[in-house]
Scaffold this motif. Structure first.
Motif, PDB file in Angstrom:
ATOM      1  N   GLY A  72     -39.770 -33.632 -32.760  1.00 45.22           N
ATOM      2  CA  GLY A  72     -38.993 -34.908 -32.615  1.00 45.22           C
ATOM      3  C   GLY A  72     -37.713 -34.920 -33.177  1.00 45.22           C
ATOM      4  N   TRP A  73     -36.828 -35.888 -32.599  1.00 46.56           N
ATOM      5  CA  TRP A  73     -35.407 -36.016 -33.020  1.00 46.56           C
ATOM      6  C   TRP A  73     -35.287 -37.442 -33.694  1.00 46.56           C
ATOM      7  CZ3 TRP A  73     -31.174 -33.376 -33.405  1.00 46.56           C
ATOM      8  CH2 TRP A  73     -30.087 -34.006 -33.598  1.00 46.56           C
ATOM      9  N   CYS A  74     -34.686 -37.466 -34.943  1.00 46.57           N
ATOM     10  CA  CYS A  74     -34.578 -38.746 -35.613  1.00 46.57           C
ATOM     11  C   CYS A  74     -33.169 -39.338 -35.218  1.00 46.57           C
ATOM     12  CB  CYS A  74     -34.778 -38.378 -36.986  1.00 46.57           C
ATOM     13  SG  CYS A  74     -34.493 -39.928 -37.945  1.00 46.57           S
ATOM     14  N   SER A  75     -33.055 -40.591 -34.744  1.00 45.86           N
ATOM     15  CA  SER A  75     -31.964 -41.078 -34.289  1.00 45.86           C
ATOM     16  C   SER A  75     -31.339 -41.702 -35.378  1.00 45.86           C
ATOM     17  CB  SER A  75     -32.274 -42.222 -33.193  1.00 45.86           C
ATOM     18  OG  SER A  75     -32.490 -41.644 -32.145  1.00 45.86           O
ATOM     19  N   ASP A  76     -32.115 -41.893 -36.479  1.00 46.35           N
ATOM     20  CA  ASP A  76     -31.488 -42.595 -37.658  1.00 46.35           C
ATOM     21  C   ASP A  76     -30.318 -41.542 -38.565  1.00 46.35           C
ATOM     22  OD1 ASP A  76     -32.245 -45.137 -37.136  1.00 46.35           O
ATOM     23  OD2 ASP A  76     -34.173 -44.872 -38.371  1.00 46.35           O
ATOM     24  N   CYS A  77     -31.211 -40.369 -38.590  1.00 43.35           N
ATOM     25  CA  CYS A  77     -30.725 -38.990 -39.405  1.00 43.35           C
ATOM     26  C   CYS A  77     -29.622 -38.239 -38.463  1.00 43.35           C
ATOM     27  CB  CYS A  77     -31.680 -38.232 -39.881  1.00 43.35           C
ATOM     28  SG  CYS A  77     -32.837 -39.173 -41.272  1.00 43.35           S
ATOM     29  N   LEU A  93     -37.968 -40.058 -31.565  1.00 42.49           N
ATOM     30  CA  LEU A  93     -38.319 -39.887 -30.313  1.00 42.49           C
ATOM     31  C   LEU A  93     -38.889 -38.382 -30.114  1.00 42.49           C
ATOM     32  CD1 LEU A  93     -35.711 -41.715 -28.545  1.00 42.49           C
ATOM     33  CD2 LEU A  93     -38.182 -42.486 -28.761  1.00 42.49           C
ATOM     34  N   PRO A  94     -39.715 -37.968 -29.134  1.00 42.40           N
ATOM     35  CA  PRO A  94     -39.676 -36.745 -28.525  1.00 42.40           C
ATOM     36  C   PRO A  94     -38.345 -36.089 -28.230  1.00 42.40           C
ATOM     37  CG  PRO A  94     -41.366 -38.235 -27.597  1.00 42.40           C
ATOM     38  CD  PRO A  94     -40.268 -38.796 -28.235  1.00 42.40           C
ATOM     39  N   GLU A  95     -37.950 -34.811 -28.482  1.00 44.79           N
ATOM     40  CA  GLU A  95     -36.758 -34.127 -28.289  1.00 44.79           C
ATOM     41  C   GLU A  95     -36.332 -34.543 -26.884  1.00 44.79           C
ATOM     42  OE1 GLU A  95     -37.908 -30.343 -29.427  1.00 44.79           O
ATOM     43  OE2 GLU A  95     -37.282 -30.588 -31.581  1.00 44.79           O
ATOM     44  N   ARG A  96     -37.111 -34.256 -25.854  1.00 39.05           N
ATOM     45  CA  ARG A  96     -36.605 -34.388 -24.432  1.00 39.05           C
ATOM     46  C   ARG A  96     -36.259 -35.827 -24.025  1.00 39.05           C
ATOM     47  NH1 ARG A  96     -36.223 -30.523 -21.648  1.00 39.05           N
ATOM     48  NH2 ARG A  96     -37.138 -29.220 -20.413  1.00 39.05           N
ATOM     49  N   ARG A  97     -36.926 -36.847 -24.592  1.00 40.42           N
ATOM     50  CA  ARG A  97     -36.666 -38.054 -24.667  1.00 40.42           C
ATOM     51  C   ARG A  97     -35.600 -38.481 -25.176  1.00 40.42           C
ATOM     52  NH1 ARG A  97     -41.086 -42.282 -26.165  1.00 40.42           N
ATOM     53  NH2 ARG A  97     -42.418 -41.149 -24.576  1.00 40.42           N
ATOM     54  N   ALA A  98     -35.245 -38.125 -26.323  1.00 39.70           N
ATOM     55  CA  ALA A  98     -34.074 -38.216 -27.027  1.00 39.70           C
ATOM     56  C   ALA A  98     -32.756 -37.663 -26.280  1.00 39.70           C
ATOM     57  CB  ALA A  98     -34.084 -37.580 -28.464  1.00 39.70           C
ATOM     58  N   LEU A  99     -32.892 -36.482 -25.901  1.00 41.30           N
ATOM     59  CA  LEU A  99     -32.090 -35.788 -24.958  1.00 41.30           C
ATOM     60  C   LEU A  99     -31.385 -36.697 -23.682  1.00 41.30           C
ATOM     61  CD1 LEU A  99     -29.773 -33.462 -24.624  1.00 41.30           C
ATOM     62  CD2 LEU A  99     -31.620 -32.109 -23.420  1.00 41.30           C
ATOM     63  N   ARG A 100     -32.570 -37.032 -23.060  1.00 41.40           N
ATOM     64  CA  ARG A 100     -32.344 -37.866 -21.832  1.00 41.40           C
ATOM     65  C   ARG A 100     -31.421 -39.094 -22.351  1.00 41.40           C
ATOM     66  NH1 ARG A 100     -37.205 -37.547 -19.735  1.00 41.40           N
ATOM     67  NH2 ARG A 100     -38.009 -39.375 -20.940  1.00 41.40           N
ATOM     68  N   ARG A 101     -31.838 -39.819 -23.250  1.00 38.28           N
ATOM     69  CA  ARG A 101     -31.174 -41.073 -23.668  1.00 38.28           C
ATOM     70  C   ARG A 101     -29.796 -40.878 -24.067  1.00 38.28           C
ATOM     71  NH1 ARG A 101     -32.882 -43.967 -29.112  1.00 38.28           N
ATOM     72  NH2 ARG A 101     -34.734 -44.752 -28.001  1.00 38.28           N
ATOM     73  N   HIS A 102     -29.511 -39.748 -24.703  1.00 40.08           N
ATOM     74  CA  HIS A 102     -27.968 -39.330 -25.075  1.00 40.08           C
ATOM     75  C   HIS A 102     -27.217 -39.037 -23.766  1.00 40.08           C
ATOM     76  CE1 HIS A 102     -27.806 -39.683 -29.533  1.00 40.08           C
ATOM     77  NE2 HIS A 102     -29.073 -39.127 -29.350  1.00 40.08           N
TER      78      HIS A 102
END
Length: 166
Positions: A72-77, A93-102
Motif C-alpha cells: 500500500g501507499w500512504c498519501s499522508d506520509c 491506497l493499493p500501490e497501483r491505484r496510487a501510481l495511477r492517481r499521481h
C-alpha cells in the motif's frame, strides 16, 4: 503469501485474508465473488457473508515481519504504508491505484509545463539539453529520501523519453 483463487498477494486493502470455518483462508474479494457460500478447497458451506468472516491478522503480521515491500501507499506520509498508517486512518491506497492517481495529475499538468520548456532553457542549458536529446544512452540516478534508482536508459525516439531528459 497469496490467495489460492486469484494468486494475488494478501493485503489490508483489497485482498484482506478471511478465515473460513473450515480453516482455509482466501481473500475477501474472491470470497465476495463466489456463486455459493462454500469453501473453494473443501466445499464446506459457510453461513455468514464474507465480510463477517474473521480476518486473518496473524497471516498479515507474518507477512509484515518478512522483508517484503509494502503493498500500500500512504498519501499522508508520502511513503510505503506501515502498520501505523493502517491504524491511524491515513489515506492508504493499493500501490497501483496510487501510481495511477499521481500519473493522472502529472498528465493534466504536462501541457502547460511543456509550452514554456523551450523558453526556460538558456545559455549552457541549451547545449546540455541538446546533448541529452541526441545521446545514444544516458546513465540515470534518481534519489528521493533514502530511495535511489540507478540505471542506463537508451535514447529512443520516443518524445516522452526525450522530454524526461529535459
Amino acid at each position: 503469501m497469496e490467495c489460492h483463487i486469484c494468486d494475488e498477494e494478501f493485503n489490508q486493502v483489497e485482498r484482506l485474508p478471511k478465515n473460513l470455518p473450515c480453516a482455509h483462508t482466501f481473500c475477501l474479494r474472491c470470497l465476495q465473488r463466489l456463486d455459493r457460500r462454500e469453501c473453494p478447497t473443501c466445499r464446506r458451506v459457510f453461513e455468514v457473508s464474507p465480510d463477517e468472516l474473521p480476518s486473518n491478522f496473524q497471516l498479515l503480521e507474518v507477512m509484515e515481519r518478512s522483508d517484503r515491500p509494502s503493498r500500500g501507499w500512504c498519501s499522508d506520509c508520502r511513503a510505503a504504508a506501515t502498520p501505523r498508517c493502517w491504524g491511524e486512518d491515513h489515506d492508504v491506497l493499493p500501490e497501483r491505484r496510487a501510481l495511477r492517481r499521481h500519473l493522472q495529475g502529472a498528465l493534466q499538468q504536462a501541457p502547460g509545463q511543456l509550452e514554456h520548456l523551450q523558453d526556460q532553457c538558456q545559455g549552457e542549458q541549451v547545449v546540455q539539453a541538446l546533448t541529452l536529446l541526441t545521446a545514444e544512452s544516458c546513465s540515470l540516478t534518481l534519489k528521493a529520501g533514502s530511495q535511489e534508482l540507478t540505471g542506463n536508459v537508451g535514447n529512443t525516439e520516443d518524445p516522452l523519453t526525450q522530454l524526461m531528459w529535459l
